[in-house]
Scaffold this motif. Structure first.
Motif, PDB file in Angstrom:
ATOM      1  N   GLY A  30     -13.814   5.457  -5.665  1.00 41.06           N
ATOM      2  CA  GLY A  30     -13.217   4.590  -6.676  1.00 41.06           C
ATOM      3  C   GLY A  30     -11.704   4.649  -6.651  1.00 41.06           C
ATOM      4  N   VAL A  31     -11.155   5.824  -6.453  1.00 43.87           N
ATOM      5  CA  VAL A  31      -9.700   5.982  -6.370  1.00 43.87           C
ATOM      6  C   VAL A  31      -9.170   5.262  -5.128  1.00 43.87           C
ATOM      7  N   ASP A  32      -9.878   5.408  -4.007  1.00 44.19           N
ATOM      8  CA  ASP A  32      -9.462   4.712  -2.785  1.00 44.19           C
ATOM      9  C   ASP A  32      -9.469   3.205  -2.991  1.00 44.19           C
ATOM     10  N   GLU A  33     -10.499   2.703  -3.642  1.00 46.05           N
ATOM     11  CA  GLU A  33     -10.600   1.265  -3.909  1.00 46.05           C
ATOM     12  C   GLU A  33      -9.465   0.806  -4.829  1.00 46.05           C
ATOM     13  N   LEU A  34      -9.167   1.597  -5.846  1.00 41.50           N
ATOM     14  CA  LEU A  34      -8.066   1.276  -6.758  1.00 41.50           C
ATOM     15  C   LEU A  34      -6.741   1.232  -6.000  1.00 41.50           C
ATOM     16  N   GLN A  35      -6.511   2.199  -5.130  1.00 40.22           N
ATOM     17  CA  GLN A  35      -5.274   2.232  -4.350  1.00 40.22           C
ATOM     18  C   GLN A  35      -5.167   1.020  -3.424  1.00 40.22           C
ATOM     19  N   ARG A  36      -6.290   0.624  -2.796  1.00 40.94           N
ATOM     20  CA  ARG A  36      -6.274  -0.560  -1.934  1.00 40.94           C
ATOM     21  C   ARG A  36      -5.964  -1.813  -2.747  1.00 40.94           C
ATOM     22  N   SER A  37      -6.570  -1.916  -3.915  1.00 42.23           N
ATOM     23  CA  SER A  37      -6.337  -3.085  -4.770  1.00 42.23           C
ATOM     24  C   SER A  37      -4.876  -3.178  -5.181  1.00 42.23           C
ATOM     25  N   LEU A  38      -4.291  -2.051  -5.535  1.00 41.59           N
ATOM     26  CA  LEU A  38      -2.879  -2.043  -5.934  1.00 41.59           C
ATOM     27  C   LEU A  38      -1.963  -2.353  -4.753  1.00 41.59           C
ATOM     28  N   ALA A  39      -2.323  -1.834  -3.591  1.00 42.20           N
ATOM     29  CA  ALA A  39      -1.473  -2.037  -2.412  1.00 42.20           C
ATOM     30  C   ALA A  39      -1.432  -3.499  -1.984  1.00 42.20           C
ATOM     31  N   THR A  40      -2.496  -4.228  -2.239  1.00 42.38           N
ATOM     32  CA  THR A  40      -2.561  -5.624  -1.800  1.00 42.38           C
ATOM     33  C   THR A  40      -2.360  -6.619  -2.940  1.00 42.38           C
ATOM     34  N   MET A  41      -2.123  -6.123  -4.138  1.00 44.07           N
ATOM     35  CA  MET A  41      -2.020  -7.002  -5.303  1.00 44.07           C
ATOM     36  C   MET A  41      -0.800  -7.910  -5.221  1.00 44.07           C
ATOM     37  N   GLN A  42      -1.043  -9.181  -5.507  1.00 43.42           N
ATOM     38  CA  GLN A  42       0.033 -10.144  -5.695  1.00 43.42           C
ATOM     39  C   GLN A  42      -0.372 -11.042  -6.853  1.00 43.42           C
ATOM     40  N   VAL A  43       0.555 -11.258  -7.762  1.00 44.17           N
ATOM     41  CA  VAL A  43       0.298 -12.074  -8.943  1.00 44.17           C
ATOM     42  C   VAL A  43       1.337 -13.177  -8.995  1.00 44.17           C
TER      43      VAL A  43
END
Length: 113
Positions: A30-43
């Protein structure tokens, strides 16, 4: 009888350890998934009239800016600058909401694990 009890206790401890390790692996994933989501996030956000579009990343850095040609010709510099700043702030606020939602979802999945 003691030997049987020892084997049962040892097996129970192994089972408990396997359960704890399994929960740890789920949390780590879950932490790895959260980190990936944050690393690729664009809003992205648009100005109310759609003339300006701004995109920020998870750090709040402006990564893209689109300006309508008509607005560039018709607006004075101060108006264009103000609309750009407001649109970037809107994208940044959206980024904060999205990060908060991701972290909340991550915490809820940890609590159920």
């Amino acid at each position: 009888m003691t030997e049987t009890a020892d084997r049962t206790a040892t097996q129970d401890l192994r089972n408990d350890l396997e359960d704890v390790y399994g929960r740890y692996e789920e949390m780590r994933s879950g932490v790895d998934e959260l980190q990936r989501s944050l690393a690729t996030m664009q809003v992205s956000a648009q100005s109310p009239d759609g003339a300006v579009q701004a995109t920020v990343n998870a750090d709040g850095d402006l990564v893209a800016l689109r300006l309508d040609q008509q607005a560039c010709r018709e607006w004075n510099v101060e108006t264009l600058a103000r609309v750009i700043v407001e649109t970037v702030q809107s994208a940044s606020a959206g980024k904060h909401r999205q990060v908060e939602n991701l972290v909340t979802a991550h915490r809820q999945s940890d609590e159920t694990a």
